[in-house]
Design an enzyme around this catalytic site. Sequence first.
Site, PDB file in Angstrom:
ATOM      1  N   ASP A   1       0.967  -1.106   0.174  1.00 51.89           N
ATOM      2  CA  ASP A   1       0.031  -0.105  -0.048  1.00 51.89           C
ATOM      3  C   ASP A   1       0.971   1.181  -0.184  1.00 51.89           C
ATOM      4  OD1 ASP A   1      -2.313   1.757   1.148  1.00 51.89           O
ATOM      5  OD2 ASP A   1      -3.557   0.166   0.684  1.00 51.89           O
TER       6      ASP A   1
ATOM      7  N   ASP B   1     -19.318   3.181  -6.799  1.00 49.73           N
ATOM      8  CA  ASP B   1     -20.464   3.572  -7.645  1.00 49.73           C
ATOM      9  C   ASP B   1     -20.049   2.619  -8.753  1.00 49.73           C
ATOM     10  OD1 ASP B   1     -18.852   5.266  -9.872  1.00 49.73           O
ATOM     11  OD2 ASP B   1     -18.594   6.488  -7.909  1.00 49.73           O
TER      12      ASP B   1
ATOM     13  N   GLU C   1      -4.209 -18.395  16.523  1.00 53.50           N
ATOM     14  CA  GLU C   1      -4.753 -17.503  15.595  1.00 53.50           C
ATOM     15  C   GLU C   1      -4.431 -17.854  14.061  1.00 53.50           C
ATOM     16  OE1 GLU C   1      -6.259 -13.457  18.063  1.00 53.50           O
ATOM     17  OE2 GLU C   1      -4.119 -13.795  17.427  1.00 53.50           O
TER      18      GLU C   1
HETATM   19  C1  GLA Z   1      -6.835   5.544   2.092  1.00 52.28           C
HETATM   20  C2  GLA Z   1      -7.267   4.269   1.598  1.00 52.28           C
HETATM   21  C3  GLA Z   1      -6.514   3.181   2.529  1.00 52.28           C
HETATM   22  C4  GLA Z   1      -4.962   3.529   2.379  1.00 52.28           C
HETATM   23  C5  GLA Z   1      -4.570   4.777   2.392  1.00 52.28           C
HETATM   24  C6  GLA Z   1      -3.153   5.182   2.110  1.00 52.28           C
HETATM   25  O1  GLA Z   1      -7.227   6.039   2.998  1.00 52.28           O
HETATM   26  O2  GLA Z   1      -8.490   4.069   1.816  1.00 52.28           O
HETATM   27  O3  GLA Z   1      -6.944   1.969   2.341  1.00 52.28           O
HETATM   28  O4  GLA Z   1      -4.677   2.848   1.218  1.00 52.28           O
HETATM   29  O5  GLA Z   1      -5.370   5.737   1.947  1.00 52.28           O
HETATM   30  O6  GLA Z   1      -2.751   6.296   2.283  1.00 52.28           O
END
Ligand code: GLA
Length: 730
Positions: free
Chosen positions: A369, A535, A615
């Site tokens: 991410d 959407d 877990e």
């Molecule tokens: C948004 C997205 C999160 C993450 C952050 C990263 O808030 O919804 O899932 O990817 O940005 O900055």
Amino acid sequence: MGMHFDEKKQTFSIDTANSTYQFQVDRHGFLLHLYYGKKISGNADYLLKYLDRGFSGNPACLINDRTFSMDVLPQELPVWGSGDFRSPAFVVEKEDGTRSVDLKYVTYQIRKGKYSLPGLPAVYVSDEEATEAETLEIVLEDSVLSLEVDLLYGVLPKLDIITRAIQIKNKGADIVYLDKLMPASLDFITGDYDLITFHGRHTMERLMQRVPINHLSQRIGSRRGASSHQFNPMLIAAKPETTDFFGDCYAMEFVYSGGFQAEALKDQFGTTRVQMGLQEEGFHYSVAFGETFTSPEVILSFSRDGFDRLSHNLHDVIRQHICRGAYQYQPRPVLVNSWEGSLCNITRDSLLSLAREGKEIGLDMLVVDDGWFGNRDDDNTSLGDWYANEEKLGGSLAQLITDVNRIGLKFGIWMEPEMISEKSHLYEMHPDWALQIPGRIPIRGRNQLVLDFSRKDVRDYIYDRICDILDSGNIEYLKWDYNRSIYDVYSEGVTHQGRVLYDYMLGLYEVLEKLVNRYPHVLIEGCSGGGGRYDAGMLYYTPQIWTSDNTDPIDRMLIQYGTSFGYPASTMAAHVSKSPNEQTGRVTPIQTRVIAAMYGSFGFELDLSLLTKEEKKAAGEEVKKYHRLERLITDGRYYRLSDPAKDKFCAWSFVSRDESEALVNAVVLKLQSNDELFYVRPKGLKPERVYKEINTGECYDSDLLMSAGLPLPKETGEHRAYQFHFILQQ
Ligand code: GLA
């Protein structure tokens, strides 16, 4: 079924399996709406009554027929300037500020197949289905303005789906400005209706609200340049007695991701008008001689069997005729996303260890991410600098991808392509690429600005950067994020600033279209601070969307419940995250988090090394279970089994299309001492049959299950969750 024109009565009928939509070209050439609802075989024109009503003026062409007024009659496309003082669907302004339109019927065409819309997402049909789908095109004209207005109707008869869009062609010398355009406007001549809408906020999207439609105009929408967290571009109008499985209801769903508005009002004579279309404020679109403006479309559907059936129609049209690409029907990778676990503080080691932990519990993909590019150590910088931070990644992006693949996981990546940070190389080079008004200091959101996607040079640059990234290795997933609203609307690139917001969306769709064509095997997940752009427009390019930045399983019950009215489970990305939850601090059992995330496209979003051995083992089992169940979840019929805003538990189920299998889920929302038992009543099972619950081996009479229900175990402990898997016995 299909579309017909009755020459004698001058009436158009659009018939689906269970509904009829009818309107008439009246003797003066006006289009009057007649009926939409349960399938009929007759003509509804007797519903129209011509009465002399005070202060309701008469069109010029009638000289002085006081019994004919557009202010009273139901309209197919109510325009401003016709004498109808209710909410118009179409407002046009001339250069001198005059606002008036007078549209008369010219001709029509019915053809096989569903129309498409240039540059816009729209319901599509495959070649084989094209013989069933049909298009009706009605040509209207304003001879004074030299405007041609084409009303487009599409029908998918088996799914009870009708679509509407509008094209406007300027054939005159003078420029005109479109000030309001609502492709769908329905006038219900008689009856009482409720309005059901889905409002929310960041981390709490699509909360359902049901109120009566009365003489107060009720309006929802987004002025944010995106469909938004605040209201979803979807609504339902329902008879007051309508429930999940009984009664008449109508849906409108906008296939558009920008600002929208929808309005409902019962007028002074009892007619209910419901409309959906483009956001009025910020829309002042110039159309010059020879230009054509095409609106996005609105999907309409009718059910006489309540909301379940209405949702099924919408689920089918979205899954089968909006979503596209290799992943339209394919099982989605079960992924682990780095965001909630590490935020921007990722390193090569942390990512590889997350990949290894993920592999251990049987995951398919690592998604890196935010934080992998430019100098992005927090969210104040570097958007636009789409170059890997090799220091952080301990080498090239290509190397990281190879290493993750070697561990046995696919690789996915996050980008926020429409944004620019002022602290970035891109901004240093091209400050004018950000949307900002000359002479004003722009409003920041998350300390970032929005790139001007209405400009081709900007789009082309960003597209090339995305391609460079996607070409740098075996990237199989892209999370396309969008993390603020648009405030400052000004572009260097347009003839008139009133075009910018709409052209921005066309620009976004152009880039996404190029990407899905060039990378048909890359799964793109839509995201906008979670579900801020959830959407049907985005779903045309991104078959799944990050449902919410809120991963708390209890809050998610309300969010996913609301989302389910208009969107199928396959579009909802849902992840297991840590406990106590990042957003709410709520403590929930792992089982509850897992069941809540098995609502749609399943994944994990936490530092997996924090899981205990037990877990991890449980998580591994759940991943295997998800793989066994995912077809049932994504292809089955979805049913709501409780109302989480009112009930103390949230229950829902997925039933295979042949009704041989059902997965019933329940999450306890509120625990009280010595409370009544909660009975969950499944729906959609075959009547008069026996189903076996495979975990306990117990057999149940299907009618008894559906009428009396199944008691949830009586256990202490906050927020327990249960899953029952029923198999039809021969
Ligand atoms: C948004 C997205 C999160 C993450 C952050 C990263 O808030 O919804 O899932 O990817 O940005 O900055």
